[in-house]
Design a protein around this motif. Structure first.
Motif, PDB file in Angstrom:
ATOM      1  N   ILE A 192       0.816  -1.210   0.000  1.00 39.66           N
ATOM      2  CA  ILE A 192       0.000   0.000   0.000  1.00 39.66           C
ATOM      3  C   ILE A 192       0.853   1.265   0.000  1.00 39.66           C
ATOM      4  CG2 ILE A 192      -1.800   1.243   1.269  1.00 39.66           C
ATOM      5  CD1 ILE A 192      -2.671  -1.393  -0.090  1.00 39.66           C
ATOM      6  N   THR A 193       2.051   1.189   0.580  1.00 42.44           N
ATOM      7  CA  THR A 193       2.902   2.378   0.671  1.00 42.44           C
ATOM      8  C   THR A 193       3.958   2.437  -0.424  1.00 42.44           C
ATOM      9  OG1 THR A 193       4.379   1.230   2.223  1.00 42.44           O
ATOM     10  CG2 THR A 193       2.574   2.533   3.159  1.00 42.44           C
ATOM     11  N   ASN A 194       3.890   1.541  -1.403  1.00 39.60           N
ATOM     12  CA  ASN A 194       4.861   1.532  -2.502  1.00 39.60           C
ATOM     13  C   ASN A 194       4.724   2.810  -3.325  1.00 39.60           C
ATOM     14  OD1 ASN A 194       6.427   1.081  -4.795  1.00 39.60           O
ATOM     15  ND2 ASN A 194       5.777  -1.054  -5.008  1.00 39.60           N
ATOM     16  N   PRO A 195       5.753   3.685  -3.361  1.00 40.20           N
ATOM     17  CA  PRO A 195       5.633   4.961  -4.071  1.00 40.20           C
ATOM     18  C   PRO A 195       5.611   4.816  -5.580  1.00 40.20           C
ATOM     19  CG  PRO A 195       7.870   4.663  -3.270  1.00 40.20           C
ATOM     20  CD  PRO A 195       7.070   3.532  -2.704  1.00 40.20           C
ATOM     21  N   TYR A 196       5.964   3.623  -6.098  1.00 39.80           N
ATOM     22  CA  TYR A 196       6.011   3.413  -7.537  1.00 39.80           C
ATOM     23  C   TYR A 196       4.749   2.723  -8.066  1.00 39.80           C
ATOM     24  CZ  TYR A 196      10.885   4.650  -6.927  1.00 39.80           C
ATOM     25  OH  TYR A 196      12.053   5.313  -6.610  1.00 39.80           O
ATOM     26  N   ARG A 197       3.756   2.592  -7.236  1.00 37.03           N
ATOM     27  CA  ARG A 197       2.498   1.984  -7.643  1.00 37.03           C
ATOM     28  C   ARG A 197       1.351   2.958  -7.395  1.00 37.03           C
ATOM     29  NH1 ARG A 197       5.291  -1.152  -9.743  1.00 37.03           N
ATOM     30  NH2 ARG A 197       5.372  -3.423  -9.558  1.00 37.03           N
TER      31      ARG A 197
END
Length: 601
Positions: free
Chosen positions: A515-520
């Motif tokens: 949920i915290t993946n900045p690239y998604r």
């Protein structure tokens, strides 16, 4: 007959009364040739085939005791190619106690189709066809069945069955081989003169032949590009598969190479890929694709007829896939039943994947009642009134999982939150070890899916920890990527390699990382979670950490599990406005006709 459930004291439990039917000869002509005595098998002649006469003949034959429900289900599954002949030693225990015992019931029952699935798989369309099915509905199995049926019935056709996930190769090949042997009375694909290829969507050194590779090499003035070459040519921000397909289409010289192309995981391919396939087909345009919009990991597109074929000047699809062809085969199917995922697993995946109970509202949702019905849900609410309450339920009939009748088999979904990642990994390893040594599950029936940017690093940590417990573990991204699992080893996989594969017990690790993946984008992150959860054929355990502000997603998950674990789970959520959603699901299925048994009468 080798099916143990259909044997009674060494004899076949299903008696038969064979007839020879000669519709072009009358009884008078038959007897004039001297055939006046009784015959074996019994002969029915042309003047005995009227409704009344035929009924008299059938009423006169010997009758036997009715089949039991189990005998009927098994016989229909075998005759329809719904299952392979069972191993006599694999009869599931009547009173299961361990996960291994329970899972034997799953493996013995999941291969049996209902009548609707059989009909879809056995009937070959004369043109394009789409199969919209939710996770666990058997789309891959149906496409393999169709491909095998075409290969047996049309040996002069050139057929391709293609897919995106490399690790699906063995699974799809085994399915197609199984159905081909059944349709051809035991002949293997290697022994046949049928032209059927099971190939990757791209192709190359590690994957062998592929649809794009085959078309590029056959197209004048075209050059095949590897994935690396495509990214260097078109840039890292461009979908390389779409870019090379568009490049091929621009040549205008793609030859007719195939009579039929079947596409699994179609939600992961774009319109240029589909149009490249169309250009390589003969005039029938027999392109058949199966998809689930919620499992799209690459974009927010769905492979709808509008997306693939385009629209005319009035905005209507160039190819209308509503209704049926002249031979009665439906152009579109919607498959609502999920056989492979327990109700609790599927409901958790949908609610969490859409964010229906998320603080701040859903990130994606279905905004029409018929859209929810397409997924097999009952919904009560007025979707014209933003902010009003809607109630969501999934009928048990649409999730006929083999373990649904066992009260002690669950819980099928569970979650655990941790303060730090190291404690999370240690706990997951302990649970996996217990699955093997206390519950008796074979290691290859267990799948661990770490999520987030550091998925491979955490996967290798899990591998080391499992090996420290003398338990074999393989990382799916190492070695031969066409091989997903190995006997005697727990499988650890990234989400992209896991897609399309399944396991008895699945561990989704690092929910907070997804949920915290900045690239998604948030929708794609939620879709990854949905795909990970629905890899489970029985049990799914979801873990995450509550540091770095990730408390919200774990609280959201625990709320969902509390709901889905009740006797009659009902999810209540606020109807979102379309403008507030990052993505609207099921928006291109409004005019599709659902598949019913009566459609095949």
């Amino acid at each position: 007959m080798d099916e143990p459930e259909l044997l009674d004291g060494g004899q076949v439990a299903i008696p038969m009364n064979p007839f020879v039917v000669l519709p072009n000869i009358t009884r008078e002509e038959w007897e004039a040739r001297g055939f006046t005595g009784p015959s074996a098998p019994r002969v029915l002649l042309g003047d005995e085939l009227t409704p009344v006469a035929l009924r008299e003949q059938l009423d006169a034959i010997r009758t036997f005791d009715p089949l039991t429900s189990a005998e009927y289900d098994t016989a229909r599954a075998v005759l329809s190619c719904g299952q392979a002949i069972s191993d006599i030693s694999m009869s599931p225990p009547a009173n299961p106690e361990t996960r291994r015992d329970y899972y034997e019931h799953v493996t013995s029952q999941l291969a049996k189709f209902d009548l609707k699935q059989e009909k879809i798989g056995m009937r070959i369309p004369p043109g394009p066809q789409q199969i919209r099915g939710i996770a666990g509905s058997g789309k891959t199995v149906l496409l393999a069945m169709k491909a095998a049926k075409m290969a047996v019935d049309h040996k002069d056709w050139t057929i391709a069955l293609t897919f995106q996930t490399k690790s699906l190769y063995d699974h799809i090949t085994d399915l197609t081989e199984r159905f081909y042997r059944r349709f051809s009375n035991g002949q293997s694909l290697a022994e046949s003169d049928s032209s059927i290829e099971i190939i990757h969507g791209w192709g190359g050194h590690t994957t062998g032949e592929g649809i794009y590779k085959r078309i590029a090499e056959a197209t004048p003035n075209a050059t095949f590009r590897s994935v690396t070459d495509a990214r260097a040519e078109f840039g890292s921000d461009t979908d390389p598969q779409e870019a090379v397909a568009a490049e091929l289409l621009a040549t205008g010289d793609i030859p007719d190479l195939f009579d039929a192309i079947l596409v699994d995981e179609a939600q992961d391919f774009g319109p240029h890929f589909f149009n490249m396939c169309l250009a390589a087909l003969d005039s029938s345009n027999r392109l058949i694709w199966g998809y689930d919009e919620a499992q799209n990991l690459h974009s927010l597109r769905a492979p709808s007829p509008k997306e693939i074929f385009g629209v005319d000047d009035t905005g209507d699809p160039v190819v209308d896939l509503s209704g049926s062809y002249s031979n009665g085969v439906q152009k579109s199917h919607i498959m609502r039943k999920s056989y492979r995922a327990p109700l609790e697993v599927l409901l958790t995946a949908h609610v969490l994947g859409m964010g229906l109970l998320r603080d701040g509202g859903p990130v994606q949702a279905i905004t029409r009642q018929d859209g929810w019905e397409n997924l097999g849900y009952d919904v009560d609410g007025d979707f014209r009134k933003t902010g009003s309450k809607a109630r969501l339920q999934r009928p048990e009939a649409n999730s006929p999982h083999p373990l649904s009748t066992f009260d002690t088999a669950g819980p099928f979904v569970s979650a655990e939150a941790f303060d730090d990642p190291a404690a999370e990994l240690d706990w997951v390893v302990d649970q996996v070890v217990a699955d093997v040594r206390e519950e008796g599950l074979p290691p290859e029936r267990i799948l661990v899916v770490p999520l987030g940017l550091d998925a491979k690093d955490r996967g290798q940590q899990l591998q080391s920890l499992l090996r420290a417990h003398d338990l074999g573990a393989t990382c799916a991204w190492e070695g031969d990527r066409t091989e997903f699992s190995r006997p005697g080893e727990v499988t650890i996989s990234t989400i992209h390699l896991a897609k399309g594969n399944e396991a008895a017990s699945v561990y989704v690790v690092g929910l907070n990382n997804a949920i915290t993946n900045p690239y998604r984008e948030l929708v794609q992150a939620r879709n990854e979670v949905f795909v990970a959860i629905t890899r489970s054929r029985a049990w799914c355990t979801i873990t995450g950490c509550t540091h770095d502000g990730a408390v919200g997603i774990m609280d959201e998950l625990h709320t969902i599990i509390d709901i889905v674990s009740s006797d009659t789970p009902v999810v209540e959520f606020e109807v979102p406005s379309r403008s507030s959603l990052d993505h609207e699901l099921e928006e291109d299925t409004e005019n599709l006709t659902a598949t019913n048994l009566t459609d095949f009468a």
